[in-house]
Motif scaffolding. Structure first.
Motif, mmCIF file in Angstrom:
data_model
loop_
_atom_site.group_PDB
_atom_site.id
_atom_site.type_symbol
_atom_site.label_atom_id
_atom_site.label_comp_id
_atom_site.label_asym_id
_atom_site.label_seq_id
_atom_site.Cartn_x
_atom_site.Cartn_y
_atom_site.Cartn_z
ATOM 1 N N LEU A 24 14.831 -51.532 15.195
ATOM 2 C CA LEU A 24 13.614 -50.910 15.262
ATOM 3 C C LEU A 24 13.012 -51.454 13.671
ATOM 4 C CD1 LEU A 24 14.231 -47.286 16.024
ATOM 5 C CD2 LEU A 24 12.952 -48.995 17.363
ATOM 6 N N GLN A 25 13.813 -51.421 12.695
ATOM 7 C CA GLN A 25 13.314 -52.268 11.343
ATOM 8 C C GLN A 25 12.799 -53.684 11.519
ATOM 9 O OE1 GLN A 25 16.724 -50.861 8.831
ATOM 10 N NE2 GLN A 25 15.134 -51.058 7.385
ATOM 11 N N PRO A 26 13.276 -54.475 12.146
ATOM 12 C CA PRO A 26 12.806 -55.894 12.437
ATOM 13 C C PRO A 26 11.311 -56.003 13.249
ATOM 14 C CG PRO A 26 15.212 -56.035 12.931
ATOM 15 C CD PRO A 26 14.826 -54.512 12.761
ATOM 16 N N MET A 27 11.410 -54.939 14.067
ATOM 17 C CA MET A 27 10.069 -54.693 15.001
ATOM 18 C C MET A 27 8.970 -54.589 14.009
ATOM 19 S SD MET A 27 10.976 -54.178 18.838
ATOM 20 C CE MET A 27 12.154 -52.345 18.344
ATOM 21 N N MET A 28 9.439 -53.567 13.095
ATOM 22 C CA MET A 28 8.475 -52.717 12.353
ATOM 23 C C MET A 28 8.218 -53.636 11.193
ATOM 24 S SD MET A 28 9.957 -49.077 12.114
ATOM 25 C CE MET A 28 9.088 -48.340 11.054
ATOM 26 N N ALA A 29 8.992 -54.546 10.664
ATOM 27 C CA ALA A 29 8.731 -55.503 9.538
ATOM 28 C C ALA A 29 7.777 -56.604 10.153
ATOM 29 C CB ALA A 29 9.926 -56.385 9.070
ATOM 30 N N ALA A 30 7.870 -57.113 11.450
ATOM 31 C CA ALA A 30 7.202 -58.122 12.140
ATOM 32 C C ALA A 30 5.621 -57.415 12.214
ATOM 33 C CB ALA A 30 7.686 -58.484 13.267
ATOM 34 N N ILE A 31 5.533 -56.109 12.495
ATOM 35 C CA ILE A 31 4.233 -55.812 12.840
ATOM 36 C C ILE A 31 3.386 -55.620 11.330
ATOM 37 C CG2 ILE A 31 2.985 -53.660 13.179
ATOM 38 C CD1 ILE A 31 4.863 -53.428 15.505
ATOM 39 N N ARG A 32 4.476 -55.266 10.205
ATOM 40 C CA ARG A 32 3.478 -55.283 8.762
ATOM 41 C C ARG A 32 3.264 -56.622 8.529
ATOM 42 N NH1 ARG A 32 7.568 -51.484 7.755
ATOM 43 N NH2 ARG A 32 9.100 -53.063 7.093
ATOM 44 N N GLU A 33 3.899 -57.598 8.725
ATOM 45 C CA GLU A 33 3.677 -59.040 8.558
ATOM 46 C C GLU A 33 2.466 -59.422 9.243
ATOM 47 O OE1 GLU A 33 5.878 -63.439 8.729
ATOM 48 O OE2 GLU A 33 7.232 -61.635 8.247
ATOM 49 N N VAL A 34 2.195 -59.204 10.329
ATOM 50 C CA VAL A 34 1.218 -59.624 11.079
ATOM 51 C C VAL A 34 -0.086 -59.076 10.409
ATOM 52 C CG1 VAL A 34 0.102 -59.613 13.371
ATOM 53 C CG2 VAL A 34 2.299 -60.372 13.301
ATOM 54 N N ALA A 35 0.053 -57.742 10.067
ATOM 55 C CA ALA A 35 -0.964 -57.031 9.546
ATOM 56 C C ALA A 35 -1.661 -57.434 8.327
ATOM 57 C CB ALA A 35 -0.725 -55.555 9.513
ATOM 58 N N GLY A 36 -0.684 -58.153 7.701
ATOM 59 C CA GLY A 36 -1.407 -58.792 5.975
ATOM 60 C C GLY A 36 -1.759 -57.614 5.337
ATOM 61 N N PRO A 37 -2.704 -58.243 4.402
ATOM 62 C CA PRO A 37 -3.080 -57.288 3.316
ATOM 63 C C PRO A 37 -3.874 -56.105 3.616
ATOM 64 C CG PRO A 37 -4.332 -59.520 3.346
ATOM 65 C CD PRO A 37 -3.217 -59.525 4.333
ATOM 66 N N ALA A 38 -4.455 -56.130 4.954
ATOM 67 C CA ALA A 38 -5.323 -54.967 5.211
ATOM 68 C C ALA A 38 -4.248 -53.550 5.726
ATOM 69 C CB ALA A 38 -6.010 -55.174 6.770
ATOM 70 N N GLY A 39 -2.997 -53.588 5.841
ATOM 71 C CA GLY A 39 -2.088 -53.198 5.994
ATOM 72 C C GLY A 39 -2.076 -52.562 7.640
ATOM 73 N N VAL A 40 -0.967 -51.857 8.037
ATOM 74 C CA VAL A 40 -0.647 -51.688 9.369
ATOM 75 C C VAL A 40 -1.533 -50.712 9.939
ATOM 76 C CG1 VAL A 40 1.173 -50.602 10.872
ATOM 77 C CG2 VAL A 40 1.738 -52.083 8.927
ATOM 78 N N ARG A 41 -2.015 -49.730 9.195
ATOM 79 C CA ARG A 41 -3.048 -48.751 9.619
ATOM 80 C C ARG A 41 -4.360 -49.428 9.969
ATOM 81 N NH1 ARG A 41 -1.757 -43.183 8.308
ATOM 82 N NH2 ARG A 41 0.387 -43.292 6.957
ATOM 83 N N ALA A 42 -4.606 -50.586 9.487
ATOM 84 C CA ALA A 42 -6.065 -51.231 9.981
ATOM 85 C C ALA A 42 -5.524 -52.047 11.119
ATOM 86 C CB ALA A 42 -6.580 -51.999 8.791
ATOM 87 N N SER A 43 -4.345 -52.425 11.399
ATOM 88 C CA SER A 43 -3.876 -53.273 12.529
ATOM 89 C C SER A 43 -4.039 -52.764 14.046
ATOM 90 C CB SER A 43 -2.502 -53.577 12.236
ATOM 91 O OG SER A 43 -2.074 -54.341 13.364
#
Length: 146
Positions: free
Chosen positions: A95-114
């Motif tokens: 789970l942590q690697p998948m969540m980290a990948a989503i955070r990385e793709v989301a960029g500075p706008a953050g995951v909630r905006a992704s």
């Protein structure tokens, strides 16, 4: 002496899971912005996973070397140790690697905006359930390790 060491290691492991899950992580999210808190909690969860990987075989060895434990209780302890380790590894390696990948793709706008926010929230929910299971298993392990 081995029984005391077994109890001490079980308490260390369970206490670490309880501390990170119910004290440190919520405190980080209360005090920091979500990106910083996520980074801090991620580091704590990584260290917790490594602690789990170290303590599980040590505890299993102490259970194996315990002449005072009958076969039924020994099996219980092995299952509890394995269950806690599996919970930790699923979160850490899955789970942590998948969540980290989503955070990385989301960029500075953050995951909630992704657009991946729903996936991230679902993974986070599964992670929380696994940590809840691990805390319950840890409580049982501490009681049964005596």
């Amino acid at each position: 002496m081995l029984a005391n060491l077994r109890l001490l290691l079980a308490a260390l492991w369970a206490g670490s899971v309880w501390t990170v899950s119910y004290l440190a992580a919520p405190s980080a999210f209360a005090a920091l912005d979500s990106t910083q808190a996520g980074n801090v909690v991620g580091i704590m969860l990584t260290r917790l996973a490594w602690l789990s990987m170290a303590l599980a075989p040590l505890l299993a060895l102490l259970v194996w070397r315990a002449p005072e434990l009958d076969a039924r209780r020994r099996r219980w302890l092995y299952w509890l140790i394995a269950g806690m380790l599996v919970c930790s590894l699923v979160v850490y390696l899955g789970l942590q690697p998948m969540m980290a990948a989503i955070r990385e793709v989301a960029g500075p706008a953050g995951v909630r905006a992704s657009p991946q926010w729903g996936t991230f929230a679902a993974l986070h929910g599964v992670s929380q359930v696994l940590y809840l299971v691990e805390t319950v298993l840890g409580a049982i392990l501490v009681v049964k390790a005596r």
